[in-house]
Design a protein around this motif. Sequence first.
Motif, PDB file in Angstrom:
ATOM      1  N   ARG A  50      -3.832  51.841  28.629  1.00 26.69           N
ATOM      2  CA  ARG A  50      -3.213  51.752  27.298  1.00 26.69           C
ATOM      3  C   ARG A  50      -4.013  50.823  26.392  1.00 26.69           C
ATOM      4  NH1 ARG A  50       1.239  49.300  26.768  1.00 26.69           N
ATOM      5  NH2 ARG A  50       1.516  48.474  28.845  1.00 26.69           N
ATOM      6  N   TRP A  51      -4.394  49.666  26.907  1.00 23.98           N
ATOM      7  CA  TRP A  51      -5.126  48.690  26.096  1.00 23.98           C
ATOM      8  C   TRP A  51      -6.497  49.206  25.695  1.00 23.98           C
ATOM      9  CZ3 TRP A  51      -3.962  43.964  29.731  1.00 23.98           C
ATOM     10  CH2 TRP A  51      -2.597  43.668  29.663  1.00 23.98           C
ATOM     11  N   GLU A  52      -7.141  49.974  26.574  1.00 24.77           N
ATOM     12  CA  GLU A  52      -8.446  50.544  26.218  1.00 24.77           C
ATOM     13  C   GLU A  52      -8.319  51.533  25.060  1.00 24.77           C
ATOM     14  OE1 GLU A  52     -10.669  52.137  29.481  1.00 24.77           O
ATOM     15  OE2 GLU A  52     -10.965  50.164  30.392  1.00 24.77           O
ATOM     16  N   LYS A  53      -7.123  52.085  24.884  1.00 27.96           N
ATOM     17  CA  LYS A  53      -6.881  53.043  23.796  1.00 27.96           C
ATOM     18  C   LYS A  53      -6.155  52.402  22.624  1.00 27.96           C
ATOM     19  CE  LYS A  53      -6.833  56.864  26.983  1.00 27.96           C
ATOM     20  NZ  LYS A  53      -6.006  57.569  27.945  1.00 27.96           N
ATOM     21  N   ARG A  55      -3.333  50.838  22.533  1.00 29.77           N
ATOM     22  CA  ARG A  55      -1.890  51.054  22.548  1.00 29.77           C
ATOM     23  C   ARG A  55      -1.247  49.777  23.084  1.00 29.77           C
ATOM     24  NH1 ARG A  55      -3.909  55.717  22.010  1.00 29.77           N
ATOM     25  NH2 ARG A  55      -3.058  57.780  22.035  1.00 29.77           N
ATOM     26  N   PHE A  56      -0.647  49.015  22.168  1.00 29.83           N
ATOM     27  CA  PHE A  56      -0.111  47.695  22.511  1.00 29.83           C
ATOM     28  C   PHE A  56       1.398  47.624  22.366  1.00 29.83           C
ATOM     29  CE2 PHE A  56      -4.420  46.890  20.711  1.00 29.83           C
ATOM     30  CZ  PHE A  56      -5.043  46.622  21.914  1.00 29.83           C
ATOM     31  N   ASN A  57       2.090  48.710  22.669  1.00 29.73           N
ATOM     32  CA  ASN A  57       3.549  48.713  22.603  1.00 29.73           C
ATOM     33  C   ASN A  57       4.074  49.017  23.992  1.00 29.73           C
ATOM     34  OD1 ASN A  57       6.154  48.700  21.755  1.00 29.73           O
ATOM     35  ND2 ASN A  57       6.043  50.603  20.595  1.00 29.73           N
ATOM     36  N   PRO A  58       4.578  48.026  24.692  1.00 26.97           N
ATOM     37  CA  PRO A  58       4.818  46.651  24.254  1.00 26.97           C
ATOM     38  C   PRO A  58       3.532  45.836  24.252  1.00 26.97           C
ATOM     39  CG  PRO A  58       5.449  46.856  26.549  1.00 26.97           C
ATOM     40  CD  PRO A  58       5.028  48.239  26.078  1.00 26.97           C
ATOM     41  N   PHE A  59       3.544  44.767  23.440  1.00 24.95           N
ATOM     42  CA  PHE A  59       2.395  43.876  23.363  1.00 24.95           C
ATOM     43  C   PHE A  59       2.248  43.149  24.703  1.00 24.95           C
ATOM     44  CE2 PHE A  59      -0.319  40.501  21.674  1.00 24.95           C
ATOM     45  CZ  PHE A  59      -1.153  41.251  20.858  1.00 24.95           C
ATOM     46  N   LEU A  65      -1.404  38.777  30.676  1.00 24.91           N
ATOM     47  CA  LEU A  65      -2.673  38.137  30.316  1.00 24.91           C
ATOM     48  C   LEU A  65      -3.158  37.219  31.440  1.00 24.91           C
ATOM     49  CD1 LEU A  65      -2.203  37.350  26.520  1.00 24.91           C
ATOM     50  CD2 LEU A  65      -3.541  39.187  27.567  1.00 24.91           C
ATOM     51  N   GLN A  66      -2.244  36.553  32.128  1.00 22.39           N
ATOM     52  CA  GLN A  66      -2.614  35.705  33.263  1.00 22.39           C
ATOM     53  C   GLN A  66      -3.231  36.548  34.381  1.00 22.39           C
ATOM     54  OE1 GLN A  66       1.136  33.656  34.016  1.00 22.39           O
ATOM     55  NE2 GLN A  66       0.154  31.708  33.496  1.00 22.39           N
ATOM     56  N   LYS A  67      -2.630  37.691  34.657  1.00 19.68           N
ATOM     57  CA  LYS A  67      -3.152  38.580  35.706  1.00 19.68           C
ATOM     58  C   LYS A  67      -4.551  39.078  35.345  1.00 19.68           C
ATOM     59  CE  LYS A  67       1.203  40.337  37.568  1.00 19.68           C
ATOM     60  NZ  LYS A  67       2.031  41.539  37.777  1.00 19.68           N
ATOM     61  N   LEU A  68      -4.741  39.468  34.091  1.00 21.34           N
ATOM     62  CA  LEU A  68      -6.047  39.933  33.644  1.00 21.34           C
ATOM     63  C   LEU A  68      -7.060  38.786  33.696  1.00 21.34           C
ATOM     64  CD1 LEU A  68      -7.798  42.214  32.505  1.00 21.34           C
ATOM     65  CD2 LEU A  68      -7.026  41.540  30.216  1.00 21.34           C
ATOM     66  N   SER A  69      -6.662  37.621  33.231  1.00 18.99           N
ATOM     67  CA  SER A  69      -7.525  36.446  33.216  1.00 18.99           C
ATOM     68  C   SER A  69      -8.001  36.085  34.620  1.00 18.99           C
ATOM     69  CB  SER A  69      -6.783  35.261  32.595  1.00 18.99           C
ATOM     70  OG  SER A  69      -7.549  34.092  32.661  1.00 18.99           O
ATOM     71  N   ALA A  70      -7.116  36.195  35.600  1.00 19.88           N
ATOM     72  CA  ALA A  70      -7.465  35.841  36.977  1.00 19.88           C
ATOM     73  C   ALA A  70      -8.571  36.732  37.534  1.00 19.88           C
ATOM     74  CB  ALA A  70      -6.229  35.941  37.868  1.00 19.88           C
ATOM     75  N   ILE A  71      -8.624  37.985  37.113  1.00 20.26           N
ATOM     76  CA  ILE A  71      -9.638  38.909  37.619  1.00 20.26           C
ATOM     77  C   ILE A  71     -10.923  38.852  36.797  1.00 20.26           C
ATOM     78  CG2 ILE A  71     -10.204  41.355  38.019  1.00 20.26           C
ATOM     79  CD1 ILE A  71      -8.248  40.155  40.066  1.00 20.26           C
ATOM     80  N   VAL A  72     -10.809  38.880  35.468  1.00 25.06           N
ATOM     81  CA  VAL A  72     -12.015  38.916  34.631  1.00 25.06           C
ATOM     82  C   VAL A  72     -12.612  37.533  34.396  1.00 25.06           C
ATOM     83  CG1 VAL A  72     -11.334  41.083  33.522  1.00 25.06           C
ATOM     84  CG2 VAL A  72     -10.792  38.896  32.401  1.00 25.06           C
ATOM     85  N   THR A  81      -7.539  36.488  21.626  1.00 25.62           N
ATOM     86  CA  THR A  81      -8.294  36.792  20.406  1.00 25.62           C
ATOM     87  C   THR A  81      -8.860  38.208  20.426  1.00 25.62           C
ATOM     88  OG1 THR A  81     -10.450  35.998  21.216  1.00 25.62           O
ATOM     89  CG2 THR A  81      -8.985  34.366  20.172  1.00 25.62           C
ATOM     90  N   MET A  82      -8.884  38.838  21.602  1.00 28.18           N
ATOM     91  CA  MET A  82      -9.431  40.185  21.733  1.00 28.18           C
ATOM     92  C   MET A  82      -8.386  41.262  21.442  1.00 28.18           C
ATOM     93  SD  MET A  82     -11.628  39.276  25.101  1.00 28.18           S
ATOM     94  CE  MET A  82     -12.709  40.668  25.187  1.00 28.18           C
ATOM     95  N   PHE A  83      -7.134  40.831  21.376  1.00 27.21           N
ATOM     96  CA  PHE A  83      -6.034  41.720  21.002  1.00 27.21           C
ATOM     97  C   PHE A  83      -5.778  41.545  19.513  1.00 27.21           C
ATOM     98  CE2 PHE A  83      -5.471  41.336  25.552  1.00 27.21           C
ATOM     99  CZ  PHE A  83      -5.021  42.593  25.932  1.00 27.21           C
TER     100      PHE A  83
END
Length: 162
Positions: A50-53, A55-59, A65-72, A81-83
Amino acid sequence: MDLQIQNWLFILVPYEGESISHFLGRFRRANGLSCGGLGQATGLYSAIARWEKFRFNPFPSSEQLQKLSAIVQVEMATLQTMFPSAPMKMSPIRLCSACYGEKPYHRIEWQYKEVYKCHRHNLKLLSECPNCGARFKFPALWVDGWCHRCFTPFAEIIQQKP
């Protein structure tokens, strides 16, 4: 003797103003991951697609963001800031070819509803290739930085002043 093999990933530094779509695509390609593979690794599953397209509903939530941060391995504040921080257009995908020629990545600000020109170059943002009329694909899919139909490099596309 029990050997444990640790998974490791190539860590990428986000560019200033880079959109989450473009960053996720770069990260996946650098690490040989599919969209589903990154979704599984983060525990975010379909949210990555969804984020790659855009689509931020729900934001995205702080937990996501913590889960994404832990991997990337990117700070949560930088990820935020990227959203989008302003109302945006999911489509068409827009770009400034002059900016792209200087630094080849998609800027989140190009998708903001109130932005119709590049403030740096005073050029109208493009939403399709002027050579063949193809709409630009989502930035996560920008592998080589050219039109997917006629292969014109984004940096060589001529833009007009608004």
